[in-house]
Design an enzyme around this catalytic site. Sequence first.
Site, short mmCIF file in Angstrom:
data_model
loop_
_atom_site.label_atom_id
_atom_site.label_comp_id
_atom_site.label_asym_id
_atom_site.label_seq_id
_atom_site.Cartn_x
_atom_site.Cartn_y
_atom_site.Cartn_z
CE LYS A 45 -15.52 -61.30 55.28
NZ LYS A 45 -15.81 -60.84 56.65
NE ARG A 105 -23.00 -65.23 63.47
CZ ARG A 105 -22.75 -64.10 64.14
NH1 ARG A 105 -23.72 -63.51 64.82
NH2 ARG A 105 -21.56 -63.57 64.13
N1 BES Z 1 -15.08 -65.09 58.52
C1 BES Z 1 -15.47 -63.92 59.20
C2 BES Z 1 -14.70 -63.69 60.50
C3 BES Z 1 -13.23 -63.45 60.40
C4 BES Z 1 -12.72 -62.17 60.48
C5 BES Z 1 -12.34 -64.51 60.28
C6 BES Z 1 -11.36 -61.97 60.42
C7 BES Z 1 -10.97 -64.29 60.20
C8 BES Z 1 -10.48 -63.03 60.28
C9 BES Z 1 -16.96 -64.00 59.56
O1 BES Z 1 -17.76 -64.73 58.70
C10 BES Z 1 -17.50 -62.62 59.57
O2 BES Z 1 -17.52 -62.01 58.56
N2 BES Z 1 -17.96 -62.18 60.73
C11 BES Z 1 -18.52 -60.89 60.89
C12 BES Z 1 -19.77 -61.01 61.72
C13 BES Z 1 -20.59 -59.75 61.78
C14 BES Z 1 -21.19 -59.46 60.43
C15 BES Z 1 -21.67 -59.94 62.82
C16 BES Z 1 -17.48 -60.02 61.57
O3 BES Z 1 -16.77 -60.51 62.45
O4 BES Z 1 -17.38 -58.85 61.19
MN MN Z 2 -18.43 -63.56 57.06
#
Ligand code: BES
Ligand code: MN
Length: 509
Positions: free
Chosen positions: A283, A357
């Site tokens: 990230k 997931r």
């Molecule tokens: N933990 C994050 C989602 C999240 C985002 C939680 C903001 C709380 C606040 C999750 O693991 C994630 O990174 N999801 C990605 C999925 C994508 C790579 C398909 C996302 O939402 O960008």
């Molecule tokens: Mn994530």
Amino acid sequence: MTALTLSTSSAATLRADAVVVGLAKGDNGPVLAPGAEAVDAAFDGKLADVLETLGASGAEGEVTKVPAAGGLKAPVVLVTGLGDAPAKGEGYDHEALRRAAGAASRALTGSKKGAFALPVEDAAAVAAVAEGALLGAYSFTAYRNNGDAKKGAADKSAPLAEVAVLGAKPRDKAHKAAAERAQALAAEVNRARDLINTPSNDLTPKSFAAQAQAAGKEHGLKVEVLDEKALKKGGYGGLMGVGQGSENPPRLVKISHTHTKAKKHLALVGKGITYDSGGISLKPAGHNETMKCDMSGAAAVFAAVVTAARLDLPVNVTGWLALAENMPSGSATRPGDVLTMYSGKTVEVLNTDAEGRLVLADAITRASEERPDAIVDVATLTGAMVVALGNRTFGIMANDDAYRTAIHEIAEEVGEESWPMPMPAELRKTLDSPVADLKNIGERMGGGLLAGVFLKEFVGEGIAWAHLDIAGPAFHEGAPYGYTPKGGTGSAVRTLVRLAERTAAGDLL
Ligand code: BES
Ligand code: MN
Ligand code: ZN
């Protein structure tokens, strides 16, 4: 832990640091809510006028402190806004009561005792005031040197120590039960908040599992922990694949409440990523500062199962905490790697940041083996859900429309905002992989829905399943409001507890 008492004492004579009364927006200016009569009498019946002169309107979230008039034992009257006054003959909305009580508790941070003289016409209103007051009495001080660490000196950041709900009847069975439920529930919501707020250098999969073991011992729950060796041996490719890049290896915790009179079995599965860096699909800065909150689903499940035990609910509730830390390193899963999941399905991991997931899939497969009547998973799963529903509303998906509707209504009833979301069938094919059974990402549009479609692949045949994506409401970055503090909120705990109660009552499933 804030103490709770029900009291028949008059608001005028009870000894407290402040007496809390409600103010609502009437058609012709602010009106005092029932419960304030004795306090108003001390102001010669002019308290509403005084408040209007001070600029108070009774709006939700408004808190006004007034020095007490002669004849009152408490030195301060704390006036909390209830929003619009209800129509004639109707009672106050329970969520309005909860929030007003919560705002009052927050305004009494550092005080010893608050006497809540709010409208409590029945046991449900007693429950709402007690819950709101106890949930508002929260602060996370574990890491402050002027907090718990420095005993002795009066701690100005300590939560309100004692809540007295006036007008409630301590001898009434229903009122007493409401108070006991509120106390257990609030303690467990606050447990979830503490876990979420604990930084990832202290909350690891291992330390989280240890906390589950300790709580299990205290409240009579059975706790089993699979460590990384057991997970590897057991073929939990999702949990291992996500956790293998970290120095803090993964855990799968099973925490069970069983009851001899249970007729139903509810399985709850929580996403417990103690830190989500994104892994090799790292990230960027700006997206990782709050990612200690990525175990909020597991915290909610943990808290809900412990509450079920504390309330001795006649239903079997099994919590599954899928705990891992998602880090980049030389041993981390790479984009393009294929994992063999606990179910035997293979998943091509194209984005290591879509990790929730993967851990959930293994836990859902494992939960399905016990053939529960229903599985509900809770997860901070997608940023897309936050884009869709905002910061205060969680999304609900399910393989059964009636079950989804029931959970939506339950959430509404307990004062948690949620919204039903679809799982469009055409999204499934976007998860097709050229090399494995599935890939972990697909169509970008509707990313929150796609995550649900992915999870559905791992639910055992014939089991009702719902998925709560709490990515928005789990962690509150804005100013506190009502009973919601900054940081971890404990989102979904109250919905899960009511769901367990309704499952026990047999009017669901
Ligand atoms: N933990 C994050 C989602 C999240 C985002 C939680 C903001 C709380 C606040 C999750 O693991 C994630 O990174 N999801 C990605 C999925 C994508 C790579 C398909 C996302 O939402 O960008
Ligand atoms: Mn994530
Ligand atoms: Zn995540």
